[in-house]
Scaffold this active site. Structure first.
Site, PDB file in Angstrom:
ATOM      1  N   THR A 126      47.126  45.157  39.557  1.00 59.84           N
ATOM      2  CA  THR A 126      47.641  44.601  38.182  1.00 59.84           C
ATOM      3  C   THR A 126      49.141  45.242  38.148  1.00 59.84           C
ATOM      4  O   THR A 126      49.279  46.136  37.998  1.00 59.84           O
ATOM      5  CB  THR A 126      46.912  45.080  36.786  1.00 59.84           C
ATOM      6  OG1 THR A 126      45.474  44.838  37.334  1.00 59.84           O
ATOM      7  CG2 THR A 126      47.281  44.464  35.676  1.00 59.84           C
ATOM      8  N   GLU A 159      42.378  39.442  40.291  1.00 61.18           N
ATOM      9  CA  GLU A 159      41.034  39.202  40.279  1.00 61.18           C
ATOM     10  C   GLU A 159      40.660  39.564  39.108  1.00 61.18           C
ATOM     11  O   GLU A 159      40.924  40.490  38.145  1.00 61.18           O
ATOM     12  CB  GLU A 159      40.298  39.857  41.422  1.00 61.18           C
ATOM     13  CG  GLU A 159      40.750  39.625  42.989  1.00 61.18           C
ATOM     14  CD  GLU A 159      40.345  38.250  43.338  1.00 61.18           C
ATOM     15  OE1 GLU A 159      39.503  37.573  42.541  1.00 61.18           O
ATOM     16  OE2 GLU A 159      40.605  37.890  44.507  1.00 61.18           O
ATOM     17  N   PHE A 160      39.605  38.560  38.482  1.00 63.70           N
ATOM     18  CA  PHE A 160      39.078  38.948  37.227  1.00 63.70           C
ATOM     19  C   PHE A 160      37.397  39.263  37.579  1.00 63.70           C
ATOM     20  O   PHE A 160      36.687  38.425  37.355  1.00 63.70           O
ATOM     21  CB  PHE A 160      39.124  37.715  36.201  1.00 63.70           C
ATOM     22  CG  PHE A 160      40.605  37.621  35.798  1.00 63.70           C
ATOM     23  CD1 PHE A 160      41.435  38.002  34.854  1.00 63.70           C
ATOM     24  CD2 PHE A 160      41.136  36.206  36.718  1.00 63.70           C
ATOM     25  CE1 PHE A 160      42.677  37.723  34.782  1.00 63.70           C
ATOM     26  CE2 PHE A 160      42.464  36.151  36.391  1.00 63.70           C
ATOM     27  CZ  PHE A 160      43.334  36.774  35.497  1.00 63.70           C
ATOM     28  N   ASN A 219      42.932  39.493  29.638  1.00 59.50           N
ATOM     29  CA  ASN A 219      41.877  40.718  29.132  1.00 59.50           C
ATOM     30  C   ASN A 219      42.468  41.245  27.806  1.00 59.50           C
ATOM     31  O   ASN A 219      41.387  41.635  27.162  1.00 59.50           O
ATOM     32  CB  ASN A 219      42.501  41.995  30.090  1.00 59.50           C
ATOM     33  CG  ASN A 219      41.600  41.737  31.453  1.00 59.50           C
ATOM     34  OD1 ASN A 219      41.006  40.983  31.567  1.00 59.50           O
ATOM     35  ND2 ASN A 219      42.051  42.785  32.301  1.00 59.50           N
ATOM     36  N   GLY A 269      35.698  49.901  27.507  1.00 58.93           N
ATOM     37  CA  GLY A 269      36.413  51.091  28.161  1.00 58.93           C
ATOM     38  C   GLY A 269      36.551  50.714  29.471  1.00 58.93           C
ATOM     39  O   GLY A 269      36.743  49.634  29.702  1.00 58.93           O
ATOM     40  N   CYS A 272      40.270  48.934  33.143  1.00 56.12           N
ATOM     41  CA  CYS A 272      41.192  47.585  33.042  1.00 56.12           C
ATOM     42  C   CYS A 272      41.528  47.350  31.594  1.00 56.12           C
ATOM     43  O   CYS A 272      42.584  47.147  31.049  1.00 56.12           O
ATOM     44  CB  CYS A 272      40.536  46.431  33.761  1.00 56.12           C
ATOM     45  SG  CYS A 272      40.584  46.616  35.582  1.00 56.12           S
ATOM     46  N   LYS A 330      29.680  51.136  31.273  1.00 59.31           N
ATOM     47  CA  LYS A 330      29.105  49.742  31.325  1.00 59.31           C
ATOM     48  C   LYS A 330      27.920  50.311  32.503  1.00 59.31           C
ATOM     49  O   LYS A 330      28.167  51.097  33.161  1.00 59.31           O
ATOM     50  CB  LYS A 330      29.694  48.669  31.635  1.00 59.31           C
ATOM     51  CG  LYS A 330      30.317  48.650  32.669  1.00 59.31           C
ATOM     52  CD  LYS A 330      31.154  47.399  33.129  1.00 59.31           C
ATOM     53  CE  LYS A 330      30.364  46.402  33.328  1.00 59.31           C
ATOM     54  NZ  LYS A 330      30.903  45.024  33.629  1.00 59.31           N
TER      55      LYS A 330
HETATM   56  N1  NAD Z   1      38.379  48.161  39.518  1.00 61.28           N
HETATM   57  C1  NAD Z   1      38.535  47.200  38.575  1.00 61.28           C
HETATM   58  O1  NAD Z   1      37.797  46.662  37.885  1.00 61.28           O
HETATM   59  C2  NAD Z   1      39.947  46.257  38.835  1.00 61.28           C
HETATM   60  C3  NAD Z   1      39.881  44.876  38.319  1.00 61.28           C
HETATM   61  C4  NAD Z   1      40.853  44.197  38.433  1.00 61.28           C
HETATM   62  C5  NAD Z   1      42.289  44.984  38.845  1.00 61.28           C
HETATM   63  N2  NAD Z   1      42.423  45.911  39.185  1.00 61.28           N
HETATM   64  C6  NAD Z   1      43.317  46.461  39.884  1.00 61.28           C
HETATM   65  O2  NAD Z   1      43.455  46.747  41.375  1.00 61.28           O
HETATM   66  C7  NAD Z   1      44.207  47.928  41.545  1.00 61.28           C
HETATM   67  C8  NAD Z   1      43.242  48.728  42.234  1.00 61.28           C
HETATM   68  O3  NAD Z   1      42.145  49.061  41.451  1.00 61.28           O
HETATM   69  P1  NAD Z   1      41.061  49.966  42.199  1.00 61.28           P
HETATM   70  O4  NAD Z   1      40.200  50.090  40.931  1.00 61.28           O
HETATM   71  O5  NAD Z   1      40.447  49.160  43.327  1.00 61.28           O
HETATM   72  O6  NAD Z   1      41.692  51.538  42.627  1.00 61.28           O
HETATM   73  P2  NAD Z   1      40.862  52.556  43.323  1.00 61.28           P
HETATM   74  O7  NAD Z   1      41.809  53.533  42.817  1.00 61.28           O
HETATM   75  O8  NAD Z   1      39.483  52.407  43.199  1.00 61.28           O
HETATM   76  O9  NAD Z   1      41.406  52.169  44.856  1.00 61.28           O
HETATM   77  C9  NAD Z   1      42.651  52.243  45.370  1.00 61.28           C
HETATM   78  C10 NAD Z   1      42.937  52.459  46.821  1.00 61.28           C
HETATM   79  O10 NAD Z   1      44.102  52.401  47.359  1.00 61.28           O
HETATM   80  C11 NAD Z   1      44.321  53.479  48.192  1.00 61.28           C
HETATM   81  N3  NAD Z   1      45.600  53.843  48.386  1.00 61.28           N
HETATM   82  C12 NAD Z   1      46.769  54.198  47.632  1.00 61.28           C
HETATM   83  N4  NAD Z   1      47.982  54.086  48.108  1.00 61.28           N
HETATM   84  C13 NAD Z   1      47.758  53.673  49.200  1.00 61.28           C
HETATM   85  C14 NAD Z   1      48.558  53.127  50.345  1.00 61.28           C
HETATM   86  N5  NAD Z   1      50.209  53.633  50.308  1.00 61.28           N
HETATM   87  N6  NAD Z   1      48.259  52.800  51.624  1.00 61.28           N
HETATM   88  C15 NAD Z   1      46.974  52.276  51.510  1.00 61.28           C
HETATM   89  N7  NAD Z   1      46.212  52.467  50.837  1.00 61.28           N
HETATM   90  C16 NAD Z   1      46.539  53.419  49.546  1.00 61.28           C
HETATM   91  C17 NAD Z   1      43.652  54.639  47.601  1.00 61.28           C
HETATM   92  O11 NAD Z   1      43.443  55.623  48.606  1.00 61.28           O
HETATM   93  C18 NAD Z   1      42.271  53.881  47.167  1.00 61.28           C
HETATM   94  O12 NAD Z   1      41.521  53.743  48.025  1.00 61.28           O
HETATM   95  C19 NAD Z   1      44.792  48.279  40.294  1.00 61.28           C
HETATM   96  O13 NAD Z   1      46.142  47.912  39.921  1.00 61.28           O
HETATM   97  C20 NAD Z   1      43.757  47.825  39.170  1.00 61.28           C
HETATM   98  O14 NAD Z   1      44.590  47.550  38.019  1.00 61.28           O
HETATM   99  C21 NAD Z   1      41.204  46.664  39.408  1.00 61.28           C
END
Ligand code: NAD
Length: 439
Positions: A126, A159-160, A219, A269, A272, A330
């Site tokens: 995001t 992704e949603f 969102n 909470g 996101c 949740k």
């Molecule tokens: N988790 C959710 O529900 C969700 C939903 C929609 C969008 N997003 C978005 O997706 C993104 C990631 O979220 P997430 O929850 O998966 O995060 P997360 O912290 O669970 O995972 C991120 C991963 O990226 C890796 N990483 C960091 N820097 C890196 C690099 N330079 N090279 C390779 N890997 C690297 C980290 O080690 C980690 O494993 C965010 O922007 C978040 O806002 C998350």
């Protein structure tokens, strides 16, 4: 390249690892890369690096199609398209940092520089409206020496998904959102999603900036709906005869409104909703505009935790014992980020109450940020000898509770059922059951 067949995924966390698993499930050869060695090892062993329903089974089943490594450059070089799913943490002012994305771009750009064929970079993380074109694409162009839209493509494609049902949501989305740098990249990604999704969803393609605005607008709309339902919850809680479910189940039948996310209970909470909502408000501020809906939504959410706390403190005096059932924001996830349960527990401790909590998965995470409450490992232990029990997260273990699960030693405590899932009559001998939002 006239088709995306092999996909690299950079970032194998809560969203990245389910994407790797589902890509392979749908027949795509996948190369995942992360800086976290443990995550890489897990994926290569066919094991889930994060807690998420169906993930472990799917990674194991499709091990043959999945490769994981620490080598981002090689992952990009050996594939047709790259999804970037690294963190974009919120800054103090509500904006999202692109520092992790920019770090990941260094090896990605090196690979792009070496490649002869057209490669599509897909940003899934995001970001704020405008970030792709002002911060990310210029870095890619500068580091690779190539031109976006000509030598390589770029799409913003969030992704949603909801934690706890990520695998299902990824394969069966309501729609696919694609912001594209050029027509060819958008077409390639659209065609890819037609093979990846199980449900043939509508695909909306647009300019990158509009996709960025769409992501946080969605969102914010959902959080607004949740706060609206919780405002009705508060009203029904105090007005004689009020019942929030009677009201929202009728309001939601209006086709302009809809029933989804219109359920009164605990505030929102997670990683996101709260931050996307605040980010949108911040973007408005940056343009000297006012998004009072986003701000009010956030305020109502914060006040709702206080409302719940005051409900508890009106029942028992300072020093009383409170059990909180649920810590994760949740069910079906250990994630406790911005969980209202944690906020409520903290406020109760500040007011001099003794708090004991139990959660099927969230206890270890909660221990890192909240150390002045008692943690237990079963409902039985948690509710023992308490004055108030507060059921906050809809884990199946709690929604299926039976009166005999509440070992209250002859004492008749209050039980605040925040989501109104327990049968009041069935529990009447064991507890004084209070339904939040019902007067
Ligand atoms: N988790 C959710 O529900 C969700 C939903 C929609 C969008 N997003 C978005 O997706 C993104 C990631 O979220 P997430 O929850 O998966 O995060 P997360 O912290 O669970 O995972 C991120 C991963 O990226 C890796 N990483 C960091 N820097 C890196 C690099 N330079 N090279 C390779 N890997 C690297 C980290 O080690 C980690 O494993 C965010 O922007 C978040 O806002 C998350």
């Amino acid at each position: 390249m006239d088709m995306i067949n092999k996909v690299s995924v950079i970032g194998l966390g809560k969203l990245g690892s389910p994407i790797v698993a589902t890509l392979a499930e749908r027949g795509f050869a996948t190369h995942g890369a992360d800086i976290n060695e443990h995550y890489v090892t897990c994926i290569n062993n066919g094991e889930a690096p994060v807690e998420e329903p169906l993930l472990n089974e799917m990674l194991k089943k499709n091990k043959e199609l999945i490769q994981a490594s620490l080598d981002v450059e090689n992952a990009v070089y050996t594939t047709d398209a790259t999804m970037i799913i690294v963190p974009t943490p919120s800054e103090e002012n509500g904006e999202f940092s692109t520092a992790f994305v920019k770090e990941a771009l260094k090896p990605i750009a090196k690979a792009i520089a070496k490649k002869d064929n057209f490669h599509v970079i897909v940003l899934t993380s995001t970001v704020l409206p405008g970030a792709s074109e002002s911060e990310i694409i210029p870095v890619l162009e500068q580091l690779s020496g190539k031109k976006c839209g000509v030598d390589f493509g770029y799409c913003y494609n969030p992704e949603f998904i909801a934690l706890g049902s990520v695998v299902k949501n990824l394969l069966n989305p309501d729609f696919i959102l694609i912001g594209e740098s050029d027509q060819k990249s958008g077409e390639l990604l659209e065609e890819f999603y037609k093979r990846y999704c199980e449900n043939n969803p509508p695909i909306k393609r647009m300019k990158i900036v509009n996709a960025e605005i769409t992501k946080i607008s969605i969102n914010t709309f959902v959080t607004t709906k949740i706060s609206f339902a919780n405002a009705i919850t508060q009203l029904c809680d105090v007005i004689p005869g009020g019942n929030v479910d009677e009201v929202t189940s009728a309001v939601g039948l209006d086709s302009r409104i809809g029933l989804k996310y219109l359920k009164g209970g605990v505030g929102y909470g997670g990683p996101c909703f709260p931050r996307d909502n605040r980010a949108l408000a911040r973007v408005y501020d940056n343009f000297d505009l006012e998004h009072s809906i986003a701000k009010a939504t956030d305020q109502i959410n914060q006040k709702h935790a206080e409302f719940l706390v005051s409900k508890i403190t009106k029942l028992i005096p300072e020093g009383g014992n409170v059990a909180i059932l649920g810590l994760s924001y949740k069910p079906n996830t250990p994630v406790i980020e911005e969980s209202q349960n944690i906020i409520v527990a903290k406020k109760l401790v500040e007011k001099g109450y003794s708090v004991t909590a139990y959660d099927p998965l969230g206890v270890e995470n909660a221990k890192h940020i909240l150390n002045d409450i008692n943690y237990t490992y079963s409902v039985h232990e948690c509710v023992k000898d308490k004055d108030v029990i507060c059921l906050m997260t809809l884990w199946e273990e709690f929604t299926n509770l039976e009166p005999e699960d509440l070992s209250t030693d002859g004492k008749k405590p209050y039980l605040i059922d925040c989501w109104r899932v327990l049968d009041k009559d069935k529990f009447s001998n064991k507890v004084n059951l209070i339904q939040l939002g019902v007067n």
